[in-house]
Write a protein that holds these residues in place. Sequence first.
Motif, PDB file in Angstrom:
ATOM      1  N   ARG A  12      -0.856  -7.526 -52.039  1.00 26.27           N
ATOM      2  CA  ARG A  12      -0.692  -8.945 -51.668  1.00 26.27           C
ATOM      3  C   ARG A  12       0.647  -9.471 -52.171  1.00 26.27           C
ATOM      4  N   LEU A  13       1.039  -9.050 -53.362  1.00 27.85           N
ATOM      5  CA  LEU A  13       2.338  -9.462 -53.899  1.00 27.85           C
ATOM      6  C   LEU A  13       3.460  -8.898 -53.042  1.00 27.85           C
ATOM      7  N   VAL A  14       3.369  -7.625 -52.698  1.00 24.78           N
ATOM      8  CA  VAL A  14       4.388  -6.999 -51.846  1.00 24.78           C
ATOM      9  C   VAL A  14       4.470  -7.733 -50.511  1.00 24.78           C
ATOM     10  N   ASP A  15       3.320  -8.062 -49.932  1.00 26.03           N
ATOM     11  CA  ASP A  15       3.304  -8.786 -48.654  1.00 26.03           C
ATOM     12  C   ASP A  15       3.973 -10.154 -48.794  1.00 26.03           C
ATOM     13  N   ALA A  16       3.726 -10.843 -49.906  1.00 19.10           N
ATOM     14  CA  ALA A  16       4.344 -12.150 -50.138  1.00 19.10           C
ATOM     15  C   ALA A  16       5.856 -12.021 -50.264  1.00 19.10           C
ATOM     16  N   VAL A  17       6.295 -10.970 -50.932  1.00 17.71           N
ATOM     17  CA  VAL A  17       7.744 -10.739 -51.059  1.00 17.71           C
ATOM     18  C   VAL A  17       8.345 -10.470 -49.683  1.00 17.71           C
ATOM     19  N   MET A  18       7.697  -9.600 -48.911  1.00 16.70           N
ATOM     20  CA  MET A  18       8.206  -9.264 -47.579  1.00 16.70           C
ATOM     21  C   MET A  18       8.206 -10.485 -46.660  1.00 16.70           C
ATOM     22  N   ALA A  19       7.235 -11.354 -46.833  1.00 12.09           N
ATOM     23  CA  ALA A  19       7.140 -12.550 -46.002  1.00 12.09           C
ATOM     24  C   ALA A  19       8.062 -13.659 -46.498  1.00 12.09           C
ATOM     25  N   LYS A  20       8.709 -13.413 -47.632  1.00 13.99           N
ATOM     26  CA  LYS A  20       9.568 -14.414 -48.261  1.00 13.99           C
ATOM     27  C   LYS A  20       8.793 -15.703 -48.529  1.00 13.99           C
ATOM     28  N   SER A  21       7.521 -15.534 -48.930  1.00 11.20           N
ATOM     29  CA  SER A  21       6.667 -16.697 -49.147  1.00 11.20           C
ATOM     30  C   SER A  21       6.365 -16.946 -50.623  1.00 11.20           C
ATOM     31  N   ILE A  22       7.125 -16.308 -51.494  1.00 13.47           N
ATOM     32  CA  ILE A  22       6.926 -16.480 -52.929  1.00 13.47           C
ATOM     33  C   ILE A  22       8.274 -16.728 -53.583  1.00 13.47           C
ATOM     34  N   SER A  23       8.301 -17.688 -54.496  1.00 15.10           N
ATOM     35  CA  SER A  23       9.551 -17.985 -55.195  1.00 15.10           C
ATOM     36  C   SER A  23       9.842 -16.896 -56.214  1.00 15.10           C
ATOM     37  N   GLU A  24      11.079 -16.826 -56.638  1.00 14.78           N
ATOM     38  CA  GLU A  24      11.489 -15.832 -57.644  1.00 14.78           C
ATOM     39  C   GLU A  24      10.681 -16.012 -58.930  1.00 14.78           C
ATOM     40  N   GLU A  25      10.520 -17.262 -59.350  1.00  8.34           N
ATOM     41  CA  GLU A  25       9.772 -17.539 -60.577  1.00  8.34           C
ATOM     42  C   GLU A  25       8.311 -17.105 -60.429  1.00  8.34           C
ATOM     43  N   ASP A  26       7.673 -17.461 -59.318  1.00  7.67           N
ATOM     44  CA  ASP A  26       6.274 -17.079 -59.103  1.00  7.67           C
ATOM     45  C   ASP A  26       6.120 -15.573 -58.967  1.00  7.67           C
ATOM     46  N   LEU A  27       7.120 -14.926 -58.403  1.00  9.00           N
ATOM     47  CA  LEU A  27       7.087 -13.473 -58.276  1.00  9.00           C
ATOM     48  C   LEU A  27       6.928 -12.821 -59.640  1.00  9.00           C
ATOM     49  N   TRP A  28       7.764 -13.215 -60.582  1.00  6.70           N
ATOM     50  CA  TRP A  28       7.731 -12.571 -61.890  1.00  6.70           C
ATOM     51  C   TRP A  28       6.510 -12.985 -62.699  1.00  6.70           C
ATOM     52  N   ILE A  29       5.986 -14.182 -62.462  1.00  5.51           N
ATOM     53  CA  ILE A  29       4.714 -14.581 -63.079  1.00  5.51           C
ATOM     54  C   ILE A  29       3.608 -13.662 -62.570  1.00  5.51           C
ATOM     55  N   GLU A  30       3.616 -13.394 -61.268  1.00  2.00           N
ATOM     56  CA  GLU A  30       2.598 -12.523 -60.675  1.00  2.00           C
ATOM     57  C   GLU A  30       2.758 -11.080 -61.162  1.00  2.00           C
ATOM     58  N   VAL A  31       3.979 -10.599 -61.305  1.00  2.00           N
ATOM     59  CA  VAL A  31       4.206  -9.249 -61.845  1.00  2.00           C
ATOM     60  C   VAL A  31       3.617  -9.161 -63.252  1.00  2.00           C
ATOM     61  N   ASP A  32       3.883 -10.177 -64.072  1.00  2.00           N
ATOM     62  CA  ASP A  32       3.336 -10.169 -65.440  1.00  2.00           C
ATOM     63  C   ASP A  32       1.814 -10.195 -65.419  1.00  2.00           C
ATOM     64  N   ARG A  33       1.217 -10.958 -64.503  1.00  6.07           N
ATOM     65  CA  ARG A  33      -0.240 -11.012 -64.398  1.00  6.07           C
ATOM     66  C   ARG A  33      -0.798  -9.644 -64.016  1.00  6.07           C
ATOM     67  N   LEU A  34      -0.154  -8.989 -63.047  1.00  5.79           N
ATOM     68  CA  LEU A  34      -0.616  -7.661 -62.636  1.00  5.79           C
ATOM     69  C   LEU A  34      -0.510  -6.661 -63.783  1.00  5.79           C
ATOM     70  N   LYS A  35       0.536  -6.774 -64.563  1.00  5.47           N
ATOM     71  CA  LYS A  35       0.694  -5.875 -65.709  1.00  5.47           C
ATOM     72  C   LYS A  35      -0.466  -6.023 -66.696  1.00  5.47           C
ATOM     73  N   THR A  36      -0.978  -7.247 -66.856  1.00  5.30           N
ATOM     74  CA  THR A  36      -2.089  -7.446 -67.784  1.00  5.30           C
ATOM     75  C   THR A  36      -3.371  -6.820 -67.258  1.00  5.30           C
ATOM     76  N   LEU A  37      -3.458  -6.560 -65.955  1.00  2.00           N
ATOM     77  CA  LEU A  37      -4.643  -5.946 -65.373  1.00  2.00           C
ATOM     78  C   LEU A  37      -4.664  -4.426 -65.550  1.00  2.00           C
ATOM     79  N   ILE A  38      -3.496  -3.835 -65.675  1.00  3.64           N
ATOM     80  CA  ILE A  38      -3.396  -2.369 -65.700  1.00  3.64           C
ATOM     81  C   ILE A  38      -4.273  -1.727 -66.784  1.00  3.64           C
TER      82      ILE A  38
END
Length: 148
Positions: A12-38
Amino acid sequence: MDYAAYDEQEQRLVDAVMAKSISEEDLWIEVDRLKTLIPSVEPMADRQRAEDSMESLERVLNLKPPPMSDEMAAAIRVQSKAFLSKGTPEERIALLKTAMTEIGRIAASVDGAEASSIRHLNEPLAMDIETIRIHNDPTHPGYQGRTE
């Protein structure tokens, strides 16, 4: 958490990036959130897959790609959605053909080298259709039986 659930969230994050529907700040917040799930991904082998996938994603996100037109981004979204499609062989072929038509329409809306690059996105889709037919259509000259 199983790997499929993690992978779905990462996709879903990759799709948001490809769709250009996520801001740079929200992108990295989401990356950090995904890292906490690993750490919660089980079994350990799947956790390693999630870690490897995140490393790859971060490498790609840190690249500074050349600017992409909205048309190219739209065509890539269509292609990605078609590749990820599920269903019977007939349904997948229909979805892939629809995607190829849409990519052709997008390519027709631009000129020059970009139109050619966008049209080129249809080649892997056509190859996927052929593979589905080879493995599922006994009337196909290259029929090899179901191996999927």
